[in-house]
Write an enzyme that holds these catalytic residues in place. Structure first.
Site, PDB file in Angstrom:
ATOM      1  N   TYR A   1      -1.465  -4.891  -7.533  1.00 15.44           N
ATOM      2  CA  TYR A   1      -2.610  -5.354  -8.325  1.00 15.44           C
ATOM      3  C   TYR A   1      -3.915  -4.690  -7.936  1.00 15.44           C
ATOM      4  CZ  TYR A   1      -3.121  -8.246  -4.151  1.00 15.44           C
ATOM      5  OH  TYR A   1      -3.239  -8.673  -2.855  1.00 15.44           O
ATOM      6  N   GLY A   2      -3.926  -3.860  -6.930  1.00 14.16           N
ATOM      7  CA  GLY A   2      -5.187  -3.312  -6.447  1.00 14.16           C
ATOM      8  C   GLY A   2      -5.113  -1.827  -6.202  1.00 14.16           C
ATOM      9  N   THR A   3      -5.318  -1.433  -4.959  1.00 11.36           N
ATOM     10  CA  THR A   3      -5.422  -0.012  -4.624  1.00 11.36           C
ATOM     11  C   THR A   3      -4.100   0.726  -4.727  1.00 11.36           C
ATOM     12  OG1 THR A   3      -5.090  -0.305  -2.248  1.00 11.36           O
ATOM     13  CG2 THR A   3      -7.362  -0.503  -3.093  1.00 11.36           C
ATOM     14  N   LEU A   4      -3.005   0.004  -4.956  1.00 12.70           N
ATOM     15  CA  LEU A   4      -1.702   0.659  -5.161  1.00 12.70           C
ATOM     16  C   LEU A   4      -1.422   0.932  -6.638  1.00 12.70           C
ATOM     17  CD1 LEU A   4       0.339  -1.374  -2.551  1.00 12.70           C
ATOM     18  CD2 LEU A   4      -0.023   1.103  -2.509  1.00 12.70           C
TER      19      LEU A   4
ATOM     20  N   GLU B   1      -0.526  -2.880   4.282  1.00 10.45           N
ATOM     21  CA  GLU B   1      -1.062  -4.224   4.064  1.00 10.45           C
ATOM     22  C   GLU B   1      -1.128  -5.058   5.342  1.00 10.45           C
ATOM     23  OE1 GLU B   1      -2.460  -4.642   1.376  1.00 10.45           O
ATOM     24  OE2 GLU B   1      -1.375  -3.617  -0.217  1.00 10.45           O
TER      25      GLU B   1
END
Length: 139
Positions: free
Chosen positions: A11-14, A77
């Site tokens: 949902y983010g930087t990936l 993470e």
């Protein structure tokens, strides 16, 4: 020994177009999806989510990854110290407008690491047309 395949919800930087997406190079993009559980989110250069019964579903992408990639994602993470990897229910949009249920791993911020930041706020509130939290780089 044969590597297992895992579905991971990002949902983010990936996400595609974000700076950590290179860690998913060679992994199969399964499709866009949304979480069934609801979350609250803060943004501090990167998004952090925590469960919240009054939060919103989260928009993201699902990738199929092998054991080695899952281990790299756990390292990124800081699984177990900053985030916990959890298996959750997600839904996949169908052309008919219906949503197909499935399961995927997601990284959720730990209360002991991010609780104070959530208390300070502000909470991230950008949502897509379906009312799902949708983090975008530079948003």
């Amino acid at each position: 020994m044969r590597s297992m395949a895992h579905r991971v919800f990002v949902y983010g930087t990936l996400k595609s177009g974000s700076w950590n997406h290179y860690l998913l190079k060679g992994c199969e993009f399964f499709r866009g999806a949304a979480t069934v559980p609801t979350y609250k989110m803060i943004e501090n250069g990167f998004p952090v989510i925590m469960p919240d019964s009054e939060g919103k579903p989260l928009a993201g992408e699902i990738y199929t990854v092998d054991d080695e990639t899952l281990a790299r994602l756990d390292q990124l993470e800081r699984e177990g110290s900053s985030y916990d990897r959890k298996l959750i229910d997600v839904t996949l949009p169908l052309a008919s407008g219906e949503r197909l249920p499935t399961k995927a791993f997601i990284y959720v911020g730990r209360e002991d690491r991010f609780g104070k930041a959530f208390a300070r706020g502000p909470l991230y509130e950008t949502v897509n047309e379906r009312g799902e939290l949708d983090w975008k780089v530079g948003a």
